[in-house]
Design an enzyme around this catalytic site. Structure first.
Site: not given
Length: 412
Positions: A299, A313-315
């Site tokens: 971000e 994976s984070y997104r």
């Protein structure tokens, strides 16, 4: 005195906490300390005649706060002519350093091996206070009376990466021993600085007997130490070549050129150490088959140093947040540790890897309050207070945590 050890730079040191009277410059414009036995062992007792020591006065606060002043201290026997009594005193004038000193601050009086003296005032409860006590092997609970350490006679401390960090805080340039890799360095890189990634790879390639699988903490420290020595050797070769050519312009001495070159040397040193640490940590993760993304954007254009298992994976908003991990990397924390708090907002507990020894309890308590946990190589845990050690994570423990989460998330 041994090359590559603390005794190369210091002979002896004494420490005490400053009292209100000693720290209050409004009481007197001059300061004297009674020449206790501890001070006599640091400064000598000789004939009692006045001796003036060139002195560097340093005040160090918690977060990048520092002030330096040069001057003299006078060591003398106030009862020199008395037939049976002596009364040694140490006199030093008011300086900008003493003006900043406060009751409860620790004052270190250190005699250097070059015959000069350093008087260091460390703010009470600060990281540098902890670091100096550890560096000199002094007891934690020193009070208003001097405690002393004979550096030449004590168990000598080797100048490793952690010690070098502290000495640099004191403005001491560590003399690196000659390495036997200059010819290889010149053959590989032609007398120029390669990229940080290339240099880190060269450091690992030329250091044998290191096993990052069995001992990731030890391997990382060994790689960093070896790369530091290699870099200083190559830097010396490059800088000497530039200095031999001189800084001369059509108008005479090229002062601006010299300043620009000097700044470039300093900036390269600072940035290179940080990149080297990231490079070596990345190699440890690679050898342990840990999935990660390095400097991937999250971000607000934030770029965590390492994101696990990866940025995809984070997104993915459906990926379990509890299986996401982030690791910031900083050679020293100072006030910059707060920068990682705004990175990777999906991850509630942040991790930060550092090589900084003995960070103060005030700082680590604040980190805990912000749900940030420190990852510190095992060898440096001893520099922290006992209550802090159970909270610290070493690199091996962090790797195991990352592996467990990776296995768990593989089923997702």
């Amino acid at each position: 005195m041994k090359q590559g050890y603390l005794s190369q730079y210091f002979a002896a040191v004494a420490v005490k906490r400053l009292s209100a009277v000693e720290a209050d410059t409004s009481v007197s414009n001059q300061h004297e300390f009674n020449g206790t036995n501890e001070l006599k062992r640091v400064l000598g007792s000789g004939t009692g005649e006045r001796v003036k020591f060139p002195t560097r006065f340093i005040w160090l606060g918690e977060e990048n706060e520092a002030l330096v002043a040069d001057g003299f201290v006078t060591w003398y026997d106030a009862r020199l002519n008395h037939p049976i009594r002596s009364e040694y005193r140490l006199y030093f004038p008011t300086t900008e350093v003493s003006a900043l000193s406060r009751a409860g601050d620790r004052m270190f009086i250190a005699r250097r091996t070059d015959g000069t003296v350093m008087i260091i005032v460390a703010a009470s409860g600060s990281t540098i206070e902890n670091q100096l006590l550890w560096l000199f092997g002094l007891p934690e609970h020193t009070g208003s009376q001097f405690a002393m350490q004979d550096i030449q006679a004590s168990d000598d401390r080797e100048i490793d990466f952690a010690v070098r960090i502290i000495l640099e805080e004191l403005g001491i340039e560590v003399e690196e021993p000659e390495t036997d890799h200059l010819d290889t360095l010149l053959a590989r890189f032609g007398g120029n600085f390669p990229s940080t990634k290339e240099f880190s790879s060269f450091a690992r390639e030329t250091l044998h007997g290191v096993n990052a699988i069995e001992d990731p903490d030890g391997a990382l420290m060994a790689w960093m130490e070896h790369e530091e020595k290699l870099f200083k050797r190559l830097e010396r070769h490059v800088v000497e070549k530039v200095l031999r050519n001189g800084f001369v312009s059509a108008d005479g001495a090229d002062v601006d050129g010299f300043i620009k070159f000097s700044l470039s040397v300093q900036n390269r040193r600072k940035s290179r150490a940080g990149w080297a640490l990231e490079n070596h940590i990345e190699e440890v993760f690679r050898q342990h088959s840990i999935a990660y993304s390095r400097l991937a954007e999250t971000e607000n254009k934030s770029k965590p140093d390492f994101l696990f298992p990866d940025v995809a994976s984070y997104r993915d908003s459906n990926f379990p947040a509890e299986d996401l991990t982030m690791l910031g990397v900083k050679t020293t924390c100072k006030d910059r540790w707060r920068q990682v708090l705004s990175e990777a907002k999906r991850i509630s507990q942040k991790h930060l890897f550092t090589l900084e020894p003995g960070i103060s309890e005030n700082q680590t308590d604040e980190m805990k309050a912000h749900n940030l946990r420190l990852v510190v190589p095992s060898a440096l845990h001893v520099t922290y207070r006992e209550l802090q050690r159970s909270w610290l994570v070493n690199l091996s423990d962090f790797i195991e945590m990352a592996k467990e989460r990776q296995i768990r998330s593989a089923a997702y």
